[in-house]
Design an enzyme around this catalytic site. Structure first.
Site, mmCIF file in Angstrom:
data_model
loop_
_atom_site.group_PDB
_atom_site.id
_atom_site.type_symbol
_atom_site.label_atom_id
_atom_site.label_comp_id
_atom_site.label_asym_id
_atom_site.label_seq_id
_atom_site.Cartn_x
_atom_site.Cartn_y
_atom_site.Cartn_z
ATOM 1 N N ASP A 1 -3.381 -3.772 12.457
ATOM 2 C CA ASP A 1 -2.312 -3.762 11.441
ATOM 3 C C ASP A 1 -1.560 -2.445 11.410
ATOM 4 O O ASP A 1 -1.115 -1.979 10.360
ATOM 5 C CB ASP A 1 -2.883 -4.072 10.047
ATOM 6 N N HIS B 1 0.671 -10.467 13.356
ATOM 7 C CA HIS B 1 1.697 -9.449 13.525
ATOM 8 C C HIS B 1 2.895 -9.858 12.679
ATOM 9 O O HIS B 1 3.412 -10.959 12.835
ATOM 10 C CB HIS B 1 2.161 -9.390 14.988
HETATM 11 P P1 GDP Z 1 0.169 -5.484 13.474
HETATM 12 O O1 GDP Z 1 -0.990 -6.381 13.314
HETATM 13 O O2 GDP Z 1 -0.190 -4.167 14.114
HETATM 14 O O3 GDP Z 1 1.338 -6.123 14.147
HETATM 15 O O4 GDP Z 1 0.645 -5.089 11.989
HETATM 16 P P2 GDP Z 1 0.863 -6.086 10.762
HETATM 17 O O5 GDP Z 1 2.167 -6.773 10.952
HETATM 18 O O6 GDP Z 1 -0.327 -6.919 10.505
HETATM 19 O O7 GDP Z 1 0.924 -5.042 9.558
HETATM 20 C C1 GDP Z 1 1.907 -4.050 9.499
HETATM 21 C C2 GDP Z 1 2.742 -4.239 8.235
HETATM 22 O O8 GDP Z 1 3.590 -3.136 8.050
HETATM 23 C C3 GDP Z 1 3.678 -5.418 8.281
HETATM 24 O O9 GDP Z 1 3.813 -5.940 6.997
HETATM 25 C C4 GDP Z 1 4.992 -4.821 8.781
HETATM 26 O O10 GDP Z 1 6.134 -5.568 8.365
HETATM 27 C C5 GDP Z 1 4.961 -3.501 8.116
HETATM 28 N N1 GDP Z 1 5.603 -2.398 8.827
HETATM 29 C C6 GDP Z 1 5.580 -2.106 10.162
HETATM 30 N N2 GDP Z 1 6.148 -0.897 10.367
HETATM 31 C C7 GDP Z 1 6.524 -0.430 9.155
HETATM 32 C C8 GDP Z 1 7.127 0.788 8.704
HETATM 33 O O11 GDP Z 1 7.416 1.697 9.464
HETATM 34 N N3 GDP Z 1 7.308 0.924 7.353
HETATM 35 C C9 GDP Z 1 6.982 -0.046 6.459
HETATM 36 N N4 GDP Z 1 7.197 0.171 5.173
HETATM 37 N N5 GDP Z 1 6.399 -1.210 6.845
HETATM 38 C C10 GDP Z 1 6.174 -1.389 8.173
HETATM 39 MG MG MG Z 2 -1.925 -7.451 11.837
#
Ligand code: GDP
Ligand code: MG
Length: 425
Positions: free
Chosen positions: A13, A41
């Site tokens: 995440d 994601h």
């Molecule tokens: P992944 O599993 O690594 O793809 O990450 P996830 O999508 O599960 O969790 C990351 C969360 O952070 C998601 O809700 C994204 O929309 C959000 N997100 C990603 N990058 C940023 C950022 O730079 N700032 C903010 N505020 N949210 C972000």
């Molecule tokens: Mg995730």
């Protein structure tokens, strides 16, 4: 240019989905190489907000070929549902290919996952109950079913008989649940196989041919380094390796072609499920960071569970980047920290009387205490900043401190969940 892997340096995440979605603009292929629909994601773009579980993050670009490699755990129903939902939301039908050598998550894997967590009660692992651990268990016990087996009735029946023989003993005598008969699965599996058939091919040949034509390939990791079965927080890892090194195996590309490994690092820490988490916060501090984190709070993209949160952990992240073989870092979610007067970061662990920068073996992690250094906050919204030099000085210092502690150049800084909220450094 060869192959780029986008992988997590923490517990998952970290914002890999956002980074992949952004980098896909220059790619021809996006490949998932491990895991199944047990994690998510989040991608926010002009079509809306999506949580992808099995589909690679290139599905919003019609020119990209999205591959599920041999290392992926394919829950066919979940995959087809995700595909149909995407198309139903107005996204042009993406080009998806599934390796004929990938293995299939079976209904009995889901049952085993549920039964076993129930049996463990308070000792449970916090499984997402998507059958991933029993699936990989079967794979290495040589009891798995490959996608290509779905198209050979006699072979499929034989594979099911072998897989179910010992499971039915457990179902009846350990879990006291009904047994599963191979015959009862044949029809359903052959129907699912027929629906999957248009997507199935030898993706290893596809990718090797693509590389010989200098195509751009992105490998998309799920979860993060600390969930690796060998290098992570055993016995709380995921069941397949989320490391860039394994990407070569799970995707089917030559290891020497992977020349860029982007480790996605979160500006604070979050962790879903059980296991040691040294910088974990409790109470109101945790509540505030959790509710301000992510795009709308730190809640699991797959399960909706509240994520455990904590300060940035340089010990774990440095180690995570090392085992990933990171060539560069993307630091994400920096904007989230804009509410804090002061921001603690964990620089060392104290274990008994030792103070160390080295991430210890899991048996020592439970006793590790974080040694914190407090950095000044910037107390403002940075989500519209697009140049490093335009960041407040305290935010620049935070990035530089993380970079120094982790020892890998930070080339990207993400300041929001949307595609364009990025600083190139
Ligand atoms: P992944 O599993 O690594 O793809 O990450 P996830 O999508 O599960 O969790 C990351 C969360 O952070 C998601 O809700 C994204 O929309 C959000 N997100 C990603 N990058 C940023 C950022 O730079 N700032 C903010 N505020 N949210 C972000
Ligand atoms: Mg995730």
């Amino acid at each position: 240019m060869g192959v780029t892997a986008i992988v997590g340096a923490n517990w998952g995440d970290e914002g890999k989905g956002k980074m992949t979605d952004m980098l896909v603009q220059h790619a021809d292929f996006v490949v998932r190489f491990q895991g199944g629909n047990n994690a998510g994601h989040t991608i926010i773009n002009s079509y809306g907000k999506f949580a992808l579980h099995l589909l690679p993050s290139g599905v919003f670009y019609p020119s990209v070929i999205n591959v599920l490699g041999p290392g992926v755990a394919v829950n066919i129903r979940a995959l087809l549902d995700e595909y149909e939902q995407l198309v139903g939301s107005g996204v042009p039908a993406p080009d998806v290919r599934v390796s004929s050598r990938a293995q299939v998550v079976m209904p009995y894997h889901l049952l085993m996952d549920v039964y076993e967590e129930e049996r463990l009660g308070a000792r449970q692992f916090g499984s997402t109950k998507t059958g991933i651990a029993p699936f990989y268990g079967d794979k290495y016990l040589k009891l798995g079913v490959q996608v290509s087996d779905l198209f050979d009735e006699a072979r499929l029946y034989d594979r099911l008989c072998r897989a179910l023989e010992s499971k039915n003993v457990l179902f009846r005598h350990l879990y006291r649940m009904p047994t599963v008969e191979p015959e009862s699965l044949m029809q359903e599996l052959s129907n699912l196989g027929e629906r999957l058939r248009p997507f199935v091919c030898d993706t290893t040949v596809l990718l090797h041919n693509a590389l010989s034509q200098a195509k751009q390939v992105l490998l998309e990791g799920q979860l993060g380094a600390l969930r690796d079965p060998d290098h992570g927080i055993y016995p709380y890892p995921t069941s397949s390796s989320p490391l860039a090194g394994f990407a070569s195996v799970g995707a089917g590309v030559p290891p020497h072609k992977i020349d860029t490994v982007i480790a996605v690092v979160k500006a604070y820490s979050s962790c879903v499920g059980a296991g040691p988490f040294v910088t974990e916060l409790q109470g109101s501090e945790a509540h505030e960071l959790r509710s301000r984190g992510g795009d709308s709070g730190e809640y699991g993209a797959t399960t909706g569970r509240p994520r455990r949160v904590g300060w940035f952990d340089a010990v774990a992240t440095r180690y995570g980047c090392m085992v990933q073989g990171a060539t560069e870092v993307a630091l994400t979610l920096l904007d989230v920290l804009g509410y804090l007067d002061e921001i603690p970061v964990c620089t060392h662990y104290r274990i008994d009387r030792d103070v160390t920068q080295q991430f210890p073996v899991p048996s020592l992690l439970d006793t590790a205490q974080p040694v914190l250094e407090v950095l000044p906050g910037w107390k403002q919204d940075i989500s519209r900043v697009r140049e490093f030099s335009d960041l407040p000085k305290a935010a620049q210092r935070y990035v530089e401190t993380v970079e120094q502690l982790v020892g890998v150049p930070i080339r990207w800084i993400s300041v929001g969940s949307s595609r364009d909220a990025i600083i190139r450094r």
